[in-house]
Design a protein around this motif. Structure first.
Motif, PDB file in Angstrom:
ATOM      1  N   LEU A  31       1.063  -0.775  -0.220  1.00  0.00           N
ATOM      2  CA  LEU A  31       0.216   0.064  -0.168  1.00  0.00           C
ATOM      3  C   LEU A  31       0.517   1.535   0.274  1.00  0.00           C
ATOM      4  O   LEU A  31       0.445   2.234  -0.351  1.00  0.00           O
ATOM      5  CB  LEU A  31      -0.868  -0.090   0.995  1.00  0.00           C
ATOM      6  N   LYS A  52       2.118   2.311  -3.525  1.00  0.00           N
ATOM      7  CA  LYS A  52       1.085   2.442  -4.220  1.00  0.00           C
ATOM      8  C   LYS A  52       0.249   3.642  -3.841  1.00  0.00           C
ATOM      9  O   LYS A  52       0.238   4.229  -4.878  1.00  0.00           O
ATOM     10  CB  LYS A  52      -0.568   1.713  -3.587  1.00  0.00           C
ATOM     11  N   SER A  53       0.697   4.435  -2.824  1.00  0.00           N
ATOM     12  CA  SER A  53      -0.106   5.496  -2.252  1.00  0.00           C
ATOM     13  C   SER A  53       1.357   6.472  -2.987  1.00  0.00           C
ATOM     14  O   SER A  53       0.615   7.540  -3.694  1.00  0.00           O
ATOM     15  CB  SER A  53      -0.244   5.478  -1.072  1.00  0.00           C
ATOM     16  N   TYR A  98      -2.133   6.525 -11.181  1.00  0.00           N
ATOM     17  CA  TYR A  98      -1.923   5.509 -12.295  1.00  0.00           C
ATOM     18  C   TYR A  98      -3.444   5.664 -13.368  1.00  0.00           C
ATOM     19  O   TYR A  98      -4.281   6.515 -12.755  1.00  0.00           O
ATOM     20  CB  TYR A  98      -3.349   4.400 -11.499  1.00  0.00           C
ATOM     21  N   LEU A 106     -14.728  10.216  -4.473  1.00  0.00           N
ATOM     22  CA  LEU A 106     -14.542   9.138  -3.273  1.00  0.00           C
ATOM     23  C   LEU A 106     -12.335   9.240  -3.989  1.00  0.00           C
ATOM     24  O   LEU A 106     -12.225   8.525  -2.627  1.00  0.00           O
ATOM     25  CB  LEU A 106     -15.516   8.652  -4.618  1.00  0.00           C
ATOM     26  N   PHE A 107     -11.859   8.711  -5.620  1.00  0.00           N
ATOM     27  CA  PHE A 107     -10.580   9.058  -5.727  1.00  0.00           C
ATOM     28  C   PHE A 107     -10.372   8.844  -4.205  1.00  0.00           C
ATOM     29  O   PHE A 107      -8.986   8.787  -4.162  1.00  0.00           O
ATOM     30  CB  PHE A 107     -10.303   8.707  -7.079  1.00  0.00           C
ATOM     31  N   ARG A 140     -10.838  10.581  -1.360  1.00  0.00           N
ATOM     32  CA  ARG A 140     -10.963   9.732  -0.344  1.00  0.00           C
ATOM     33  C   ARG A 140     -10.404   8.719  -0.058  1.00  0.00           C
ATOM     34  O   ARG A 140      -9.380   8.293   0.796  1.00  0.00           O
ATOM     35  CB  ARG A 140     -12.564   9.271   0.421  1.00  0.00           C
ATOM     36  N   LEU A 141      -9.941   7.440  -1.352  1.00  0.00           N
ATOM     37  CA  LEU A 141     -10.035   6.596  -1.387  1.00  0.00           C
ATOM     38  C   LEU A 141      -8.064   6.692  -0.908  1.00  0.00           C
ATOM     39  O   LEU A 141      -7.161   5.723  -0.844  1.00  0.00           O
ATOM     40  CB  LEU A 141     -10.262   5.683  -2.171  1.00  0.00           C
ATOM     41  N   TYR A 142      -7.255   7.452  -1.448  1.00  0.00           N
ATOM     42  CA  TYR A 142      -5.995   8.109  -1.790  1.00  0.00           C
ATOM     43  C   TYR A 142      -5.422   8.502  -0.065  1.00  0.00           C
ATOM     44  O   TYR A 142      -4.049   8.733  -0.461  1.00  0.00           O
ATOM     45  CB  TYR A 142      -5.530   8.644  -3.011  1.00  0.00           C
ATOM     46  N   GLY A 143      -6.747   8.453   0.796  1.00  0.00           N
ATOM     47  CA  GLY A 143      -6.136   8.717   1.612  1.00  0.00           C
ATOM     48  C   GLY A 143      -6.249  10.429   2.096  1.00  0.00           C
ATOM     49  O   GLY A 143      -5.838  10.892   3.397  1.00  0.00           O
ATOM     50  N   LEU A 144      -7.609  11.589   1.283  1.00  0.00           N
ATOM     51  CA  LEU A 144      -7.010  12.604   1.740  1.00  0.00           C
ATOM     52  C   LEU A 144      -8.501  12.305   2.735  1.00  0.00           C
ATOM     53  O   LEU A 144      -9.348  11.404   2.322  1.00  0.00           O
ATOM     54  CB  LEU A 144      -7.520  13.620   0.518  1.00  0.00           C
ATOM     55  N   ARG A 145      -8.300  12.974   3.803  1.00  0.00           N
ATOM     56  CA  ARG A 145      -9.134  13.587   4.375  1.00  0.00           C
ATOM     57  C   ARG A 145     -10.873  14.309   3.696  1.00  0.00           C
ATOM     58  O   ARG A 145     -10.166  14.741   2.881  1.00  0.00           O
ATOM     59  CB  ARG A 145      -9.503  14.849   5.713  1.00  0.00           C
ATOM     60  N   ALA A 200      -7.949  11.453 -12.139  1.00  0.00           N
ATOM     61  CA  ALA A 200      -8.554  10.474 -11.021  1.00  0.00           C
ATOM     62  C   ALA A 200      -6.517  10.033 -10.886  1.00  0.00           C
ATOM     63  O   ALA A 200      -6.485  10.079  -9.264  1.00  0.00           O
ATOM     64  CB  ALA A 200      -9.294   9.338 -11.302  1.00  0.00           C
ATOM     65  N   ARG A 241     -11.722   2.188   6.548  1.00  0.00           N
ATOM     66  CA  ARG A 241     -11.457   3.486   6.568  1.00  0.00           C
ATOM     67  C   ARG A 241     -12.396   3.006   4.448  1.00  0.00           C
ATOM     68  O   ARG A 241     -13.307   3.695   4.442  1.00  0.00           O
ATOM     69  CB  ARG A 241     -10.693   4.523   6.902  1.00  0.00           C
ATOM     70  N   ILE A 269     -15.816   4.119   3.126  1.00  0.00           N
ATOM     71  CA  ILE A 269     -15.711   5.229   1.631  1.00  0.00           C
ATOM     72  C   ILE A 269     -16.596   3.858   0.578  1.00  0.00           C
ATOM     73  O   ILE A 269     -17.436   4.824   0.274  1.00  0.00           O
ATOM     74  CB  ILE A 269     -14.557   6.135   1.623  1.00  0.00           C
ATOM     75  N   ARG A 320      -8.844  -0.204 -11.475  1.00  0.00           N
ATOM     76  CA  ARG A 320      -8.136   1.124 -10.219  1.00  0.00           C
ATOM     77  C   ARG A 320      -7.748   1.489  -8.706  1.00  0.00           C
ATOM     78  O   ARG A 320      -7.212   1.464  -8.164  1.00  0.00           O
ATOM     79  CB  ARG A 320      -8.786   2.428 -10.836  1.00  0.00           C
ATOM     80  N   ALA A 364      -5.262  -0.571  -7.602  1.00  0.00           N
ATOM     81  CA  ALA A 364      -3.817   0.133  -7.852  1.00  0.00           C
ATOM     82  C   ALA A 364      -3.654   1.618  -6.998  1.00  0.00           C
ATOM     83  O   ALA A 364      -2.455   2.293  -6.407  1.00  0.00           O
ATOM     84  CB  ALA A 364      -3.488   0.576  -8.769  1.00  0.00           C
ATOM     85  N   MET A 365      -4.287   1.521  -6.436  1.00  0.00           N
ATOM     86  CA  MET A 365      -4.524   2.723  -4.872  1.00  0.00           C
ATOM     87  C   MET A 365      -4.294   1.814  -3.861  1.00  0.00           C
ATOM     88  O   MET A 365      -4.205   0.715  -3.819  1.00  0.00           O
ATOM     89  CB  MET A 365      -6.179   2.727  -4.767  1.00  0.00           C
ATOM     90  N   PRO A 366      -3.988   2.538  -2.518  1.00  0.00           N
ATOM     91  CA  PRO A 366      -3.528   2.095  -1.785  1.00  0.00           C
ATOM     92  C   PRO A 366      -5.139   1.847  -0.509  1.00  0.00           C
ATOM     93  O   PRO A 366      -5.269   2.365   0.104  1.00  0.00           O
ATOM     94  CB  PRO A 366      -2.948   3.259  -0.892  1.00  0.00           C
ATOM     95  N   VAL A 367      -5.315   0.811  -1.402  1.00  0.00           N
ATOM     96  CA  VAL A 367      -6.708   0.429  -0.855  1.00  0.00           C
ATOM     97  C   VAL A 367      -6.654  -1.410  -0.826  1.00  0.00           C
ATOM     98  O   VAL A 367      -6.151  -2.078  -1.491  1.00  0.00           O
ATOM     99  CB  VAL A 367      -7.969   0.248  -1.452  1.00  0.00           C
TER     100      VAL A 367
END
Ligand code: ADP
Ligand code: MG
Lengths: 326, 384
Positions: free
Chosen positions: A87, A90-91, A95, A114-115, A117-122, A162, B2, B6, B225, B228-231
């Motif tokens: 992870l 990946k962060s 991509y 959404l994306f 948030r998934l990348y970790g942004l508040r 994205a 988390r 989401i 996608r 490929a994310m930190p998920v």
């Protein structure tokens, strides 16, 4: 410099590289799709993977972003090994997949939030960043519309946006301009140039020679899963050596014409297309009469002749004996 | 975790935006339940058995029997009306005003052959049966005393003998089985039955919107996608299952509230209903997920799931009451639907959480087995 030297893995250990790939190999059902691919990308560098459809570009990218496990080889992103569960690695990556991968029933804005948030942004940061990126990719005006209602070009831009949300160190774009109108395409290429200017490392795949030419500091030429050469554009064109590139616009029996041309001693590479023939010749100026005679002798009619300096297209022709475009 | 929330939030939002999902989850089952209940149900609600009693004896033994009925009436198990004339009682029973009438013949307290006559309403066979067994039990009880008394004295009108019978009659308690059948008819009233049947039938369609979207994400490229994310890969699958559970649970909750408020359905003790509903949602999610894990495309998953939902619904008895066919009833225990409706039946008979625990456990068993198979298979699908 010989082809062998160029295609061999760089001798540096790759420390400090944003992306470092060593000996990547992948086969699908026993058929090799990627075979021993190694390359590095430094900070702020734009690296192009240039090759025709089916060369293995997407397979390389999928391994690099950690969604396809390689059969062999090693991938490091900023020194971190890339695996399916890496992870942290990946962060670091933004991509942009070859196929548009957004939710058509969410609006452009909702997709980006959404994306993010998934990348970790508040939540608040994600909202703000989504607006910035909408601006960058020129979608602010349509941000509240469902992505499914966007034109192909707009969807492509959203797809790219994205990948930018979390300000990645490494941006990976897999043929981002396929199916895009010329205007959007220009905008995309400009965006990539601008990002690279800000220190983002870029891995860009394409089968368009002009894009690689315009964007890339270094180019890897990939064909049938193998990296047949890599280097700066100057290094690559030097491979073609003294050859000239001849483009013949012609009609008639082009296949026979091609066979006739292959028999000429000065011809180094040849590709027969639908509306003409491309070839590399060690001394086109002297050989031109013989070339024209061979073509008309085989029953084809030459409509136009162009002589050019060697470019990446010529390099591909030289290395593989085939044209990029088909 | 988390990322799970989401992603599940995203999926729920997409589902709520999708009209067809809301139609299948709430609108169609509610409408069908309402239509069926109106067409087939009339105004039938569970009610005490309605009895009438005609006392031609007027002695202490007959009075004791009427007293037994009155005590049952106090517990809301029966209603009793007193009718002077046996012909009038028969008329009431024939006309359907009451379920059964008891005629207490003169001399019931003394005559060795006197039996209580029961006139049943043919349309209320259960209530009439219960009336007959009640009467038979009462008479049997007295017979033992009578036989003993005859052996001792022999004079039918001996006051001591009458007193013994009356005393015995006053101590009579209705057999447990009679009270049980009448008080706890484990049968849902028509409105509640249709509401519950439609709710659980459509639940197996509703939960598809979560798990099956995994297949869509794979086809649409968004799964690539996400991965490929930190998920974490597990988060995607967990989010899909959670979406199914949340969407299924909220649609079921809406249906329970709506059918109670607008259809007059009476589901039963809230805590027990919640336990049954929760278990049903889990079972439906598990079954649906297994199907999704076997399918290659979303269309394929959708049609297989529809077939399975129909099959299980039919076996589980959501289309017609299967209580009367023992073989079908037995088969229904092989489906979550059967357990769900059975559990609600317990509640209709006055049961509480404890009585529905077997049904809850059975449905959780379905969920555990199917869920485990689905997770093992889908984990591979989520891994790129
Ligand atoms: N999932 C897959 N299963 C089987 N073969 C595949 C798969 N993906 C790609 N290939 C094959 O691998 C080769 C490389 O494909 P790809 O990496 O998509 O090339 P490119 O992106 O350069 O067009 C092609 O021959 C393609 O047919
Ligand atoms: Mg590709």
């Amino acid at each position: 410099m010989t082809l062998r030297q160029l295609a061999a893995p760089p001798t540096s250990t790759g420390t400090g590289a944003v992306l470092s790939c060593r000996g990547l190999r992948k086969s699908y059902d026993g058929r090799l799709a990627v075979d021993g691919v190694s390359f590095d990308i430094g900070k702020g560098e734009t690296y192009g993977l240039l090759g025709p459809n089916g060369a293995g570009k997407t397979t390389v990218i999928s391994m690099v972003v950690g969604i396809l496990p390689p059969d062999a080889g090693d991938i490091r992103v900023a020194g971190l090994p890339m695996t399916l569960r890496a992870l942290a690695a990946k962060s670091r990556i933004g991509y942009v997949p070859q196929e548009i991968a957004v939710y058509p029933d969410l609006t452009g804005r909702e997709n980006l939030r959404l994306f993010a948030r998934l990348y970790g942004l508040r939540a608040a940061a994600a909202r703000a960043r989504a607006e910035e990126v909408l601006e960058v990719v020129g979608l602010s005006g349509r941000a509240g519309d469902r992505a499914g209602t966007y034109s192909g070009g707009m969807q492509r831009r959203l797809n790219i946006g994205a990948g930018l949300l979390h300000r990645p160190d490494l941006l990976i774009l897999d043929e981002p301009t396929v199916g895009v109108d010329p205007q959007s395409r220009n905008a995309i290429l400009d965006d990539v140039t601008a990002l690279s200017g800000r220190g983002v490392a870029v891995l860009y795949t394409t089968h368009y020679m002009e894009e690689a030419h315009r964007l890339c500091d270094r180019v890897g030429i990939i064909d049938a899963g193998r990296l047949v050469a890599q280097g700066t554009q100057r290094e690559l064109t030097a491979l073609v050596g003294q050859c000239d590139r001849v483009r013949l616009g012609a009609t008639g029996d082009l296949a026979s014409a091609g066979e006739a041309l292959e028999r000429l001693g000065s011809v180094r590479g040849i590709a027969v297309g639908a509306d003409g023939i491309e070839l590399l010749d060690t001394d086109a100026r002297t050989a031109l009469p013989a070339i024209l005679a061979a073509v008309s002798g085989a029953g084809a009619t030459v409509r136009s002749v162009t002589l050019e300096e060697p470019d990446l297209e010529a390099v591909f022709l030289h290395l593989t004996g085939r044209s990029l475009r088909d | 975790m988390r990322a799970v929330l989401i992603l599940a939030g995203k999926d729920l939002r997409l589902r709520l935006r999708d009209r067809s999902a809301v139609l299948i989850a709430v609108v169609i089952p509610f409408t069908l339940a309402l239509i069926f209940a109106t067409v087939f149900g009339g105004n039938e609600t569970p009610r005490p058995f309605a009895y009438a009693v005609t006392d031609l004896d007027r002695g202490p033994v007959a009075a004791a029997f009427v007293d037994v009925l009155d005590r049952l009436a106090e517990r809301d198990i029966v209603t009793v009306r007193r009718v002077a004339d046996p012909a009038e009682a028969a008329e009431l029973a024939d006309g359907g005003t009451i379920d059964a009438a008891f005629v207490l013949p003169a001399g019931i307290g003394t005559d060795g052959t006197a039996a209580i006559e029961v006139i049943g309403n043919v349309n209320a066979p259960t209530a009439a049966d219960v009336a007959r067994s009640l009467a038979a039990a009462f008479v049997d009880d007295l017979t033992s005393v009578r036989v003993a008394a005859v052996a001792a004295a022999g004079e039918p009108h001996d006051p001591r003998r009458i007193a013994a019978l009356a005393e015995r009659a006053a101590r009579f308690t209705p057999p447990v089985s009679v009270v049980d059948v009448s008080a706890q008819r484990r049968i849902l009233d028509t409105r509640t039955w249709f509401a519950a049947a439609m709710a659980v039938f459509f639940l197996f369609f509703t939960v598809q919107f979560g798990v099956s979207s995994l297949i869509e994400e794979r086809a649409g490229g968004t799964l690539g996608r996400l991965l490929a994310m930190p998920v974490p890969p597990g988060a995607v699958l967990t989010a899909k299952l959670l979406t199914s559970v949340l969407f299924g649970a909220s649609s079921l909750a809406v249906l329970i509230v709506a059918t109670t408020a607008f259809m007059g359905a009476s589901w039963g003790a809230p805590l027990a209903v919640a336990a049954l509903a929760g278990a049903a949602v889990l079972a439906a999610t598990g079954v649906t997920a297994v199907v999704a894990s076997l399918a290659r495309t979303a269309e394929q998953a959708g049609s297989w799931q529809a077939v399975l939902a129909m099959l299980l619904g039919m076996l589980g008895g959501v289309f017609f009451p299967i209580e009367r066919v023992p073989a079908l009833k037995a088969l229904s225990w092989a489906t979550p639907h059967g357990w769900f409706l059975g559990g609600l039946g317990e509640l209709a008979g006055g049961g509480s959480l404890r009585e529905v625990l077997p049904a809850v456990a059975a449905m959780c068993g379905f969920a555990a087995v199917t869920g485990a198979v689905a997770v093992v298979r889908l984990r591979k699908a989520v891994r790129p």
